[in-house]
Scaffold this active site. Structure first.
Site, PDB file in Angstrom:
ATOM      1  N   ASN A 224      10.284 -20.222 -35.720  1.00 21.33           N
ATOM      2  CA  ASN A 224      11.194 -20.505 -37.296  1.00 21.33           C
ATOM      3  C   ASN A 224      12.024 -20.267 -38.132  1.00 21.33           C
ATOM      4  O   ASN A 224      12.682 -19.100 -37.600  1.00 21.33           O
ATOM      5  CB  ASN A 224       9.473 -18.911 -37.839  1.00 21.33           C
ATOM      6  CG  ASN A 224       9.848 -18.885 -38.917  1.00 21.33           C
ATOM      7  OD1 ASN A 224      10.668 -19.408 -39.714  1.00 21.33           O
ATOM      8  ND2 ASN A 224       8.951 -17.557 -39.909  1.00 21.33           N
ATOM      9  N   TRP A 225      12.352 -21.152 -38.253  1.00 19.28           N
ATOM     10  CA  TRP A 225      13.993 -20.980 -38.495  1.00 19.28           C
ATOM     11  C   TRP A 225      14.473 -20.638 -39.886  1.00 19.28           C
ATOM     12  O   TRP A 225      15.069 -20.332 -40.610  1.00 19.28           O
ATOM     13  CB  TRP A 225      14.990 -22.496 -38.474  1.00 19.28           C
ATOM     14  CG  TRP A 225      14.999 -22.832 -37.258  1.00 19.28           C
ATOM     15  CD1 TRP A 225      13.953 -22.843 -36.413  1.00 19.28           C
ATOM     16  CD2 TRP A 225      15.354 -24.271 -36.860  1.00 19.28           C
ATOM     17  NE1 TRP A 225      14.598 -23.432 -34.605  1.00 19.28           N
ATOM     18  CE2 TRP A 225      15.086 -24.901 -35.294  1.00 19.28           C
ATOM     19  CE3 TRP A 225      15.612 -25.335 -37.230  1.00 19.28           C
ATOM     20  CZ2 TRP A 225      15.849 -25.772 -34.795  1.00 19.28           C
ATOM     21  CZ3 TRP A 225      16.033 -26.382 -36.926  1.00 19.28           C
ATOM     22  CH2 TRP A 225      15.818 -26.775 -35.173  1.00 19.28           C
ATOM     23  N   LYS A 226      12.820 -20.162 -40.556  1.00 21.41           N
ATOM     24  CA  LYS A 226      13.211 -19.848 -41.358  1.00 21.41           C
ATOM     25  C   LYS A 226      14.415 -20.618 -42.596  1.00 21.41           C
ATOM     26  O   LYS A 226      14.055 -22.178 -42.499  1.00 21.41           O
ATOM     27  CB  LYS A 226      13.766 -17.970 -41.597  1.00 21.41           C
ATOM     28  CG  LYS A 226      12.591 -17.722 -41.381  1.00 21.41           C
ATOM     29  CD  LYS A 226      12.542 -16.078 -41.124  1.00 21.41           C
ATOM     30  CE  LYS A 226      11.483 -15.255 -39.710  1.00 21.41           C
ATOM     31  NZ  LYS A 226      11.378 -14.066 -39.803  1.00 21.41           N
TER      32      LYS A 226
ATOM     33  N   HIS B  74       2.602 -15.855 -42.799  1.00 21.63           N
ATOM     34  CA  HIS B  74       3.979 -15.535 -41.869  1.00 21.63           C
ATOM     35  C   HIS B  74       4.198 -14.177 -43.050  1.00 21.63           C
ATOM     36  O   HIS B  74       3.871 -14.111 -44.459  1.00 21.63           O
ATOM     37  CB  HIS B  74       5.392 -16.164 -42.142  1.00 21.63           C
ATOM     38  CG  HIS B  74       6.269 -15.669 -41.543  1.00 21.63           C
ATOM     39  ND1 HIS B  74       6.965 -14.685 -41.913  1.00 21.63           N
ATOM     40  CD2 HIS B  74       6.751 -15.842 -40.072  1.00 21.63           C
ATOM     41  CE1 HIS B  74       7.929 -14.274 -41.729  1.00 21.63           C
ATOM     42  NE2 HIS B  74       7.612 -14.785 -40.396  1.00 21.63           N
TER      43      HIS B  74
ATOM     44  N   GLU C 120       6.041 -12.744 -44.081  1.00 24.47           N
ATOM     45  CA  GLU C 120       7.219 -13.034 -45.577  1.00 24.47           C
ATOM     46  C   GLU C 120       6.679 -13.814 -46.431  1.00 24.47           C
ATOM     47  O   GLU C 120       6.421 -13.486 -47.614  1.00 24.47           O
ATOM     48  CB  GLU C 120       8.506 -13.824 -44.844  1.00 24.47           C
ATOM     49  CG  GLU C 120       9.299 -13.298 -44.157  1.00 24.47           C
ATOM     50  CD  GLU C 120      10.180 -14.099 -43.571  1.00 24.47           C
ATOM     51  OE1 GLU C 120      10.230 -14.438 -43.871  1.00 24.47           O
ATOM     52  OE2 GLU C 120      10.457 -12.793 -42.252  1.00 24.47           O
TER      53      GLU C 120
ATOM     54  N   GLU D  11       2.779 -10.380 -35.675  1.00 21.51           N
ATOM     55  CA  GLU D  11       3.274 -10.010 -36.173  1.00 21.51           C
ATOM     56  C   GLU D  11       3.618  -8.846 -36.752  1.00 21.51           C
ATOM     57  O   GLU D  11       3.316  -8.324 -38.195  1.00 21.51           O
ATOM     58  CB  GLU D  11       4.276 -10.892 -36.850  1.00 21.51           C
ATOM     59  CG  GLU D  11       4.142 -12.071 -36.046  1.00 21.51           C
ATOM     60  CD  GLU D  11       5.482 -12.704 -36.744  1.00 21.51           C
ATOM     61  OE1 GLU D  11       6.260 -13.458 -36.334  1.00 21.51           O
ATOM     62  OE2 GLU D  11       5.213 -13.377 -37.510  1.00 21.51           O
TER      63      GLU D  11
ATOM     64  N   GLY E 288      12.828  -8.460 -38.154  1.00 15.22           N
ATOM     65  CA  GLY E 288      13.932  -9.245 -38.434  1.00 15.22           C
ATOM     66  C   GLY E 288      14.392  -7.769 -38.741  1.00 15.22           C
ATOM     67  O   GLY E 288      15.855  -7.722 -38.967  1.00 15.22           O
TER      68      GLY E 288
ATOM     69  N   SER F 234      11.083 -10.047 -34.039  1.00  9.62           N
ATOM     70  CA  SER F 234      12.548  -9.014 -33.138  1.00  9.62           C
ATOM     71  C   SER F 234      12.314  -9.121 -32.017  1.00  9.62           C
ATOM     72  O   SER F 234      13.409  -8.540 -30.817  1.00  9.62           O
ATOM     73  CB  SER F 234      12.665  -7.745 -32.881  1.00  9.62           C
ATOM     74  OG  SER F 234      13.743  -7.256 -34.877  1.00  9.62           O
TER      75      SER F 234
ATOM     76  N   GLY G 101      11.883 -15.693 -34.477  1.00  9.60           N
ATOM     77  CA  GLY G 101      12.663 -15.827 -35.953  1.00  9.60           C
ATOM     78  C   GLY G 101      13.890 -16.013 -35.016  1.00  9.60           C
ATOM     79  O   GLY G 101      14.925 -16.906 -34.819  1.00  9.60           O
ATOM     80  N   GLY G 102      14.820 -14.746 -36.009  1.00  5.24           N
ATOM     81  CA  GLY G 102      17.055 -15.310 -35.444  1.00  5.24           C
ATOM     82  C   GLY G 102      16.889 -15.281 -34.176  1.00  5.24           C
ATOM     83  O   GLY G 102      18.001 -16.261 -33.884  1.00  5.24           O
TER      84      GLY G 102
END
Ligand code: PGA
Length: 248
Positions: A9-11, A93, A95, A163, A169, A207, A228-229
């Site tokens: 997930n590149w956000k 998600h 967010e 999640e 994150g 994470s 993610g990251g």
């Protein structure tokens, strides 16, 4: 044997050039055949990343779809538009739920749109830090699954991403044992909702790094990761994919 899945997930990251480069590095690598790899770039890069993944086995996903099919919804992107470019979408998600205030009912409407157009769905669920401290994690996840999935929907394929919000994150992943216990709970809840809990893939997110992932994939109820990251670094992401293979 359940499908193994690693999604990136590149956000709201990557310039166009960075998106090209990241996708090209992943798609030109020799990836294990038994791991489904899904890249979820920003909407604006779906088309260009789609061209890069097309000759490879890597699949393309959106990060979200609108709750409505069409109409006067400035800034939204319809599932009917996404399906022209991608096979997957993330829905629910954290967010979207906690930064943009999406309710369980909205998540359900998004799933309905995804089902209508035949998109595969990675449905994200998980508790906040407060809910975790109050020992409400299982109840929260049960409620999120129930409102999203009942009455039953004809979704082409569904993957559940567990999640915990407090792990996303933060550099503070859940312990693999805790994620495993939540994944087992999710399977029980899927059964209760009339879905085949034993065969739906359940992945962990929050994470995940190349270093931490090995201990997650050893857990019997975990089938991969929503990253993610670390998915923004081709090397780290490919290490996670390699670790997800049964033949590792
Ligand atoms: P993270 O994000 O790996 O950066 O914690 C995971 C996610 O939001 O899906």
């Amino acid at each position: 044997m359940r499908e193994r899945i690693v999604a990136g997930n590149w956000k709201m990251n990557t310039t166009g050039a960075e998106a090209n480069d990241l996708a090209a590095r992943i798609c030109s690598a020799s990836l294990p055949r038994d791991v489904t790899v899904v890249l979820c770039p920003p909407f604006i890069w779906l088309e260009r990343v789609g061209k890069i993944v097309q000759p490879s086995a890597v699949q393309l996903g959106a990060q979200d779809v609108a709750a409505e099919a069409w109409g006067a919804y400035t800034g939204e992107v319809s599932a009917y538009q996404v399906r022209e470019l991608a096979h997957w979408t993330i829905i629910g998600h954290s967010e979207r739920r906690h930064v943009f205030g999406e309710s369980d009912a909205t998540v359900r409407r998004k799933l309905e749109r995804a089902a209508e157009v035949g998109l595969k769905v990675m449905l994200a669920v998980g508790e906040t830090e407060d809910e975790y401290a109050r020992k409400e994690s299982q109840a929260v996840v049960s409620r999120q699954l129930e409102t999203a999935l009942r009455p039953s929907l004809d979704v082409r394929e569904v993957v559940i991403a567990y999640e915990p919000v407090w792990a996303i994150g933060t550099g503070r992943p859940a312990t693999p044992e805790y994620a495993e216990s939540m994944a087992a709970h999710i399977r029980k809840e899927l059964d209760r909702l009339g879905l085949p809990g034993a065969s739906v893939p359940v992945v962990y997110g929050g994470s995940v790094t190349a270093e931490s992932f090995a201990a997650f994939i050893e857990q019997p109820n975990l089938d991969g990761a929503l990253v993610g990251g670390a998915s923004l670094r081709a090397d780290a992401f490919m290490e996670i994919i390699a670790a997800a293979s049964h033949s590792r």
